[in-house]
Design a protein around this motif. Structure first.
Motif, PDB file in Angstrom:
ATOM      1  N   GLN A   1       0.849  -1.193   0.000  1.00 25.72           N
ATOM      2  CA  GLN A   1       0.000   0.000   0.000  1.00 25.72           C
ATOM      3  C   GLN A   1       0.884   1.243   0.000  1.00 25.72           C
ATOM      4  OE1 GLN A   1      -2.564   0.293   3.384  1.00 25.72           O
ATOM      5  NE2 GLN A   1      -3.504   2.192   2.716  1.00 25.72           N
ATOM      6  N   VAL A   2       0.658   2.101  -0.979  1.00 24.88           N
ATOM      7  CA  VAL A   2       1.420   3.339  -1.076  1.00 24.88           C
ATOM      8  C   VAL A   2       0.907   4.339  -0.048  1.00 24.88           C
ATOM      9  CG1 VAL A   2       1.953   5.282  -2.552  1.00 24.88           C
ATOM     10  CG2 VAL A   2       1.913   2.972  -3.509  1.00 24.88           C
ATOM     11  N   GLN A   3       1.809   4.873   0.732  1.00 22.12           N
ATOM     12  CA  GLN A   3       1.390   5.795   1.782  1.00 22.12           C
ATOM     13  C   GLN A   3       2.487   6.803   2.088  1.00 22.12           C
ATOM     14  OE1 GLN A   3       0.345   3.814   5.455  1.00 22.12           O
ATOM     15  NE2 GLN A   3      -1.030   5.454   6.075  1.00 22.12           N
ATOM     16  N   LEU A   4       2.072   8.040   2.320  1.00 18.77           N
ATOM     17  CA  LEU A   4       2.960   9.084   2.817  1.00 18.77           C
ATOM     18  C   LEU A   4       2.425   9.531   4.162  1.00 18.77           C
ATOM     19  CD1 LEU A   4       3.502  11.389  -0.305  1.00 18.77           C
ATOM     20  CD2 LEU A   4       5.193   9.884   0.743  1.00 18.77           C
ATOM     21  N   VAL A   5       3.303   9.661   5.135  1.00 20.53           N
ATOM     22  CA  VAL A   5       2.881  10.070   6.468  1.00 20.53           C
ATOM     23  C   VAL A   5       3.732  11.246   6.918  1.00 20.53           C
ATOM     24  CG1 VAL A   5       2.602   9.399   8.873  1.00 20.53           C
ATOM     25  CG2 VAL A   5       2.127   7.748   7.056  1.00 20.53           C
ATOM     26  N   GLU A   6       3.059  12.359   7.223  1.00 14.57           N
ATOM     27  CA  GLU A   6       3.738  13.528   7.767  1.00 14.57           C
ATOM     28  C   GLU A   6       3.719  13.459   9.296  1.00 14.57           C
ATOM     29  OE1 GLU A   6       1.250  15.053   4.193  1.00 14.57           O
ATOM     30  OE2 GLU A   6       0.996  13.700   5.885  1.00 14.57           O
ATOM     31  N   SER A   7       4.750  13.984   9.888  1.00 13.74           N
ATOM     32  CA  SER A   7       4.817  14.063  11.347  1.00 13.74           C
ATOM     33  C   SER A   7       5.694  15.251  11.735  1.00 13.74           C
ATOM     34  CB  SER A   7       5.380  12.777  11.945  1.00 13.74           C
ATOM     35  OG  SER A   7       6.694  12.544  11.476  1.00 13.74           O
ATOM     36  N   GLY A   8       5.640  15.598  13.018  1.00 17.85           N
ATOM     37  CA  GLY A   8       6.497  16.659  13.526  1.00 17.85           C
ATOM     38  C   GLY A   8       5.798  17.987  13.753  1.00 17.85           C
ATOM     39  N   GLY A   9       4.534  18.071  13.401  1.00 17.59           N
ATOM     40  CA  GLY A   9       3.807  19.312  13.635  1.00 17.59           C
ATOM     41  C   GLY A   9       3.528  19.506  15.114  1.00 17.59           C
ATOM     42  N   GLY A  10       3.011  20.682  15.432  1.00 18.07           N
ATOM     43  CA  GLY A  10       2.691  20.983  16.822  1.00 18.07           C
ATOM     44  C   GLY A  10       2.477  22.452  17.041  1.00 18.07           C
ATOM     45  N   LEU A  11       2.462  22.823  18.306  1.00 15.30           N
ATOM     46  CA  LEU A  11       2.286  24.216  18.709  1.00 15.30           C
ATOM     47  C   LEU A  11       3.637  24.789  19.110  1.00 15.30           C
ATOM     48  CD1 LEU A  11       0.498  26.647  19.540  1.00 15.30           C
ATOM     49  CD2 LEU A  11       0.232  25.532  21.774  1.00 15.30           C
ATOM     50  N   VAL A  12       3.970  25.939  18.549  1.00 14.38           N
ATOM     51  CA  VAL A  12       5.246  26.577  18.843  1.00 14.38           C
ATOM     52  C   VAL A  12       5.047  28.088  18.912  1.00 14.38           C
ATOM     53  CG1 VAL A  12       5.884  26.729  16.402  1.00 14.38           C
ATOM     54  CG2 VAL A  12       7.682  26.666  18.146  1.00 14.38           C
ATOM     55  N   GLN A  13       5.870  28.741  19.699  1.00 15.28           N
ATOM     56  CA  GLN A  13       5.792  30.202  19.787  1.00 15.28           C
ATOM     57  C   GLN A  13       6.451  30.852  18.585  1.00 15.28           C
ATOM     58  OE1 GLN A  13       7.478  31.316  23.585  1.00 15.28           O
ATOM     59  NE2 GLN A  13       5.483  31.183  24.591  1.00 15.28           N
ATOM     60  N   SER A  14       6.029  32.053  18.307  1.00 19.45           N
ATOM     61  CA  SER A  14       6.631  32.823  17.222  1.00 19.45           C
ATOM     62  C   SER A  14       8.145  32.910  17.426  1.00 19.45           C
ATOM     63  CB  SER A  14       6.031  34.224  17.189  1.00 19.45           C
ATOM     64  OG  SER A  14       6.574  34.974  16.138  1.00 19.45           O
ATOM     65  N   GLY A  15       8.882  32.656  16.354  1.00 13.26           N
ATOM     66  CA  GLY A  15      10.339  32.637  16.419  1.00 13.26           C
ATOM     67  C   GLY A  15      10.922  31.264  16.658  1.00 13.26           C
ATOM     68  N   GLY A  16      10.068  30.312  16.968  1.00 11.52           N
ATOM     69  CA  GLY A  16      10.522  28.959  17.243  1.00 11.52           C
ATOM     70  C   GLY A  16      10.761  28.147  15.987  1.00 11.52           C
ATOM     71  N   SER A  17      11.078  26.869  16.203  1.00 17.84           N
ATOM     72  CA  SER A  17      11.404  25.966  15.104  1.00 17.84           C
ATOM     73  C   SER A  17      10.661  24.650  15.240  1.00 17.84           C
ATOM     74  CB  SER A  17      12.907  25.682  15.087  1.00 17.84           C
ATOM     75  OG  SER A  17      13.654  26.849  14.870  1.00 17.84           O
ATOM     76  N   LEU A  18      10.437  24.036  14.102  1.00 20.70           N
ATOM     77  CA  LEU A  18       9.900  22.681  14.028  1.00 20.70           C
ATOM     78  C   LEU A  18      10.560  21.983  12.849  1.00 20.70           C
ATOM     79  CD1 LEU A  18       6.031  23.149  14.512  1.00 20.70           C
ATOM     80  CD2 LEU A  18       7.583  22.018  16.118  1.00 20.70           C
ATOM     81  N   ARG A  19      10.655  20.668  12.935  1.00 21.55           N
ATOM     82  CA  ARG A  19      11.098  19.880  11.795  1.00 21.55           C
ATOM     83  C   ARG A  19      10.020  18.868  11.449  1.00 21.55           C
ATOM     84  NH1 ARG A  19      16.216  15.775  10.874  1.00 21.55           N
ATOM     85  NH2 ARG A  19      14.921  14.413  12.170  1.00 21.55           N
ATOM     86  N   LEU A  20       9.506  19.007  10.244  1.00 17.01           N
ATOM     87  CA  LEU A  20       8.505  18.077   9.746  1.00 17.01           C
ATOM     88  C   LEU A  20       9.192  16.931   9.003  1.00 17.01           C
ATOM     89  CD1 LEU A  20       5.792  20.516   8.341  1.00 17.01           C
ATOM     90  CD2 LEU A  20       6.135  19.715  10.689  1.00 17.01           C
ATOM     91  N   SER A  21       8.586  15.756   9.088  1.00 21.74           N
ATOM     92  CA  SER A  21       9.076  14.595   8.366  1.00 21.74           C
ATOM     93  C   SER A  21       7.977  14.057   7.467  1.00 21.74           C
ATOM     94  CB  SER A  21       9.508  13.490   9.338  1.00 21.74           C
ATOM     95  OG  SER A  21      10.561  13.915  10.164  1.00 21.74           O
ATOM     96  N   CYS A  22       8.387  13.552   6.331  1.00 22.49           N
ATOM     97  CA  CYS A  22       7.468  12.910   5.383  1.00 22.49           C
ATOM     98  C   CYS A  22       8.073  11.550   5.069  1.00 22.49           C
ATOM     99  CB  CYS A  22       7.343  13.761   4.135  1.00 22.49           C
ATOM    100  SG  CYS A  22       6.439  12.980   2.772  1.00 22.49           S
ATOM    101  N   THR A  23       7.450  10.504   5.566  1.00 24.97           N
ATOM    102  CA  THR A  23       7.980   9.157   5.408  1.00 24.97           C
ATOM    103  C   THR A  23       7.075   8.349   4.499  1.00 24.97           C
ATOM    104  OG1 THR A  23       8.977   9.253   7.596  1.00 24.97           O
ATOM    105  CG2 THR A  23       8.712   7.078   6.608  1.00 24.97           C
ATOM    106  N   ALA A  24       7.696   7.659   3.569  1.00 22.29           N
ATOM    107  CA  ALA A  24       6.949   6.857   2.599  1.00 22.29           C
ATOM    108  C   ALA A  24       6.985   5.389   2.962  1.00 22.29           C
ATOM    109  CB  ALA A  24       7.524   7.054   1.206  1.00 22.29           C
ATOM    110  N   SER A  25       5.913   4.725   2.635  1.00 22.25           N
ATOM    111  CA  SER A  25       5.872   3.267   2.756  1.00 22.25           C
ATOM    112  C   SER A  25       5.198   2.708   1.517  1.00 22.25           C
ATOM    113  CB  SER A  25       5.114   2.833   4.017  1.00 22.25           C
ATOM    114  OG  SER A  25       3.785   3.298   3.983  1.00 22.25           O
ATOM    115  N   GLY A  26       5.634   1.540   1.113  1.00 26.73           N
ATOM    116  CA  GLY A  26       5.031   0.899  -0.041  1.00 26.73           C
ATOM    117  C   GLY A  26       5.691   1.245  -1.366  1.00 26.73           C
TER     118      GLY A  26
END
Length: 127
Positions: A1-26
């Protein structure tokens, strides 16, 4: 099964950082260019960034250029979006998607060319 899954989102204050991931399967992600998009409530889905299959080419929308960085680790079947200096206007659901028809070694911003999409991850930046 072809699938893309994003992760790493959330709540952050202005000026902050986040790293999103996009992982594939299939399927092997290294065969395709990958794009990141976002959609805020009431607005159309917007292109943010893309990276070519080999990682040699990248593009950014002007509003994130210099703050966001896209990268990929094909050994992990994952593409990343490092987001720094976040602003409240970056608040949106972020999606990754594959572009299976673009010329090898390139990527493009045309949303309609992307086919497989993930389910999205919410990013909220508070002021």
């Amino acid at each position: 099964q072809v699938q893309l899954v994003e992760s790493g989102g959330g709540l952050v204050q202005s000026g902050g950082s986040l790293r999103l991931s996009c992982t594939a399967s299939g399927f092997p992600l290294d065969s395709y260019a990958i794009g990141w998009f976002r959609q805020a409530p009431g607005l159309e889905r917007q292109f943010i960034s893309c990276i070519s299959d080999n990682g040699g080419a990248t593009k950014y929308v002007d509003s994130v250029d210099g703050r966001f960085a896209i990268s990929r680790d094909n050994s992990k079947n994952t593409v990343y979006l490092q987001m720094n200096s976040l602003k409240p206007e970056d608040t949106a659901v972020y999606y990754c998607a594959t572009d299976r028809t673009v010329v090898a070694g390139t990527c493009r911003s045309r949303t309609s060319r992307y086919d497989y999409w993930g389910q999205g991850t919410q990013v909220t930046v508070s002021s």
